[in-house]
Scaffold this active site. Structure first.
Site, PDB file in Angstrom:
ATOM      1  N   ASP A  31      19.274  38.108  11.406  1.00 19.08           N
ATOM      2  CA  ASP A  31      18.181  38.958  10.928  1.00 19.08           C
ATOM      3  C   ASP A  31      18.294  40.338  11.581  1.00 19.08           C
ATOM      4  OD1 ASP A  31      15.083  38.225   9.676  1.00 19.08           O
ATOM      5  OD2 ASP A  31      15.374  40.125  10.739  1.00 19.08           O
ATOM      6  N   ILE A  32      18.040  41.377  10.802  1.00 18.79           N
ATOM      7  CA  ILE A  32      18.173  42.761  11.294  1.00 18.79           C
ATOM      8  C   ILE A  32      17.063  43.118  12.290  1.00 18.79           C
ATOM      9  CG2 ILE A  32      16.804  44.019   9.574  1.00 18.79           C
ATOM     10  CD1 ILE A  32      19.226  45.923   9.265  1.00 18.79           C
ATOM     11  N   ASN A  87       8.828  31.695   4.365  1.00 18.37           N
ATOM     12  CA  ASN A  87       7.642  32.436   3.939  1.00 18.37           C
ATOM     13  C   ASN A  87       7.660  32.536   2.417  1.00 18.37           C
ATOM     14  OD1 ASN A  87       6.707  33.022   6.591  1.00 18.37           O
ATOM     15  ND2 ASN A  87       8.226  34.656   6.748  1.00 18.37           N
ATOM     16  N   GLY A  93       3.583  36.704   3.875  1.00 18.06           N
ATOM     17  CA  GLY A  93       4.348  37.855   4.357  1.00 18.06           C
ATOM     18  C   GLY A  93       5.780  37.892   3.892  1.00 18.06           C
ATOM     19  N   GLN A  94       6.094  37.194   2.797  1.00 24.81           N
ATOM     20  CA  GLN A  94       7.473  37.274   2.285  1.00 24.81           C
ATOM     21  C   GLN A  94       7.774  38.701   1.859  1.00 24.81           C
ATOM     22  OE1 GLN A  94       8.434  34.742  -1.086  1.00 24.81           O
ATOM     23  NE2 GLN A  94      10.602  35.274  -0.984  1.00 24.81           N
ATOM     24  N   SER A  95       8.859  39.253   2.411  1.00 19.05           N
ATOM     25  CA  SER A  95       9.181  40.656   2.121  1.00 19.05           C
ATOM     26  C   SER A  95      10.462  40.817   1.323  1.00 19.05           C
ATOM     27  CB  SER A  95       9.281  41.459   3.424  1.00 19.05           C
ATOM     28  OG  SER A  95      10.285  40.926   4.256  1.00 19.05           O
ATOM     29  N   HIS A 100      14.901  32.310   1.457  1.00 20.02           N
ATOM     30  CA  HIS A 100      15.627  32.250   2.730  1.00 20.02           C
ATOM     31  C   HIS A 100      14.845  31.430   3.736  1.00 20.02           C
ATOM     32  CE1 HIS A 100      13.121  35.889   2.600  1.00 20.02           C
ATOM     33  NE2 HIS A 100      12.916  35.712   3.900  1.00 20.02           N
ATOM     34  N   LEU A 101      15.609  30.714   4.559  1.00 25.04           N
ATOM     35  CA  LEU A 101      15.043  29.908   5.637  1.00 25.04           C
ATOM     36  C   LEU A 101      15.300  30.664   6.939  1.00 25.04           C
ATOM     37  CD1 LEU A 101      13.956  26.950   6.268  1.00 25.04           C
ATOM     38  CD2 LEU A 101      16.337  26.381   6.725  1.00 25.04           C
ATOM     39  N   HIS A 102      14.223  30.956   7.673  1.00 27.07           N
ATOM     40  CA  HIS A 102      14.400  31.564   9.000  1.00 27.07           C
ATOM     41  C   HIS A 102      14.708  30.453   9.994  1.00 27.07           C
ATOM     42  CE1 HIS A 102      12.295  35.547   8.210  1.00 27.07           C
ATOM     43  NE2 HIS A 102      11.812  34.833   7.202  1.00 27.07           N
TER      44      HIS A 102
HETATM   45  P1  5GP Z   1      10.553  37.491   4.966  1.00 26.21           P
HETATM   46  O1  5GP Z   1       9.557  38.463   5.537  1.00 26.21           O
HETATM   47  O2  5GP Z   1      10.803  37.770   3.498  1.00 26.21           O
HETATM   48  O3  5GP Z   1      10.235  36.046   5.240  1.00 26.21           O
HETATM   49  O4  5GP Z   1      11.913  37.741   5.745  1.00 26.21           O
HETATM   50  C1  5GP Z   1      12.772  38.780   5.430  1.00 26.21           C
HETATM   51  C2  5GP Z   1      13.626  39.024   6.655  1.00 26.21           C
HETATM   52  O5  5GP Z   1      14.734  39.790   6.273  1.00 26.21           O
HETATM   53  C3  5GP Z   1      12.904  39.800   7.767  1.00 26.21           C
HETATM   54  O6  5GP Z   1      12.858  39.018   8.951  1.00 26.21           O
HETATM   55  C4  5GP Z   1      13.745  41.057   7.918  1.00 26.21           C
HETATM   56  O7  5GP Z   1      13.881  41.479   9.269  1.00 26.21           O
HETATM   57  C5  5GP Z   1      15.081  40.661   7.307  1.00 26.21           C
HETATM   58  N1  5GP Z   1      15.796  41.772   6.698  1.00 26.21           N
HETATM   59  C6  5GP Z   1      15.285  42.721   5.872  1.00 26.21           C
HETATM   60  N2  5GP Z   1      16.248  43.578   5.483  1.00 26.21           N
HETATM   61  C7  5GP Z   1      17.408  43.143   6.081  1.00 26.21           C
HETATM   62  C8  5GP Z   1      18.756  43.630   6.062  1.00 26.21           C
HETATM   63  O8  5GP Z   1      19.096  44.611   5.405  1.00 26.21           O
HETATM   64  N3  5GP Z   1      19.670  42.944   6.801  1.00 26.21           N
HETATM   65  C9  5GP Z   1      19.326  41.833   7.533  1.00 26.21           C
HETATM   66  N4  5GP Z   1      20.305  41.249   8.235  1.00 26.21           N
HETATM   67  N5  5GP Z   1      18.058  41.349   7.567  1.00 26.21           N
HETATM   68  C10 5GP Z   1      17.119  41.996   6.850  1.00 26.21           C
END
Ligand code: 5GP
Ligand code: ZN
Length: 114
Positions: A31-32, A87, A93-95, A100-102
């Site tokens: 994760d970034i 999420n 808070g899905q962004s 995807h699975l964290h």
């Molecule tokens: P969500 O909030 O949808 O559950 O998780 C999305 C995740 O993707 C976040 O933890 C965010 O830091 C990660 N993320 C967003 N953009 C990028 C990217 O360009 N590269 C990587 N490696 N992770 C990303």
């Protein structure tokens, strides 16, 4: 692949990421913006926007994501514990709209999550 999807572009190597696992169906990368010392994202190659959008036939893929998480947790020495999280939707808070699975580990975590 969905043309304007960030994680599809990462899968296709059009956007760089620190890839930690790849097979024909699943890929995983760092994760970034890590929220724990280990924070990996495990994704199906098939573009599915969220857990709300899975259909019959996705059972194996969903199990596969968790199996890869368990394998990566062992590789990252997370014997003290780890958390896997999906999420789904706005309230969670899905962004990024690619399932995807964290995998989070390497620190103590509170419950319930915020
Ligand atoms: P969500 O909030 O949808 O559950 O998780 C999305 C995740 O993707 C976040 O933890 C965010 O830091 C990660 N993320 C967003 N953009 C990028 C990217 O360009 N590269 C990587 N490696 N992770 C990303
Ligand atoms: Zn996608």
């Amino acid at each position: 692949m969905s043309a304007d999807c960030l994680f599809c572009k990462i899968a296709a190597k059009q956007i760089p990421a620190k890839m930690v696992y790849e097979d024909p169906d699943v890929f995983a990368f760092e994760d970034i913006g890590p929220q724990a010392p280990t924070h990996l994202l495990i994704c199906p190659r098939k573009h599915i926007a969220s857990l709300e959008d899975v259909t019959d036939g996705d059972e194996l893929m969903l199990g596969h994501l968790q199996m890869v998480a368990a394998k990566l947790a062992r590789e990252k020495n997370l014997q003290q514990g780890f958390r896997t999280v999906i999420n789904t939707g706005q309230n969670a808070g899905q962004s990024v709209l690619h399932l995807h699975l964290h995998l989070l580990g390497g620190r103590n975590m509170r419950w319930p999550p915020g």
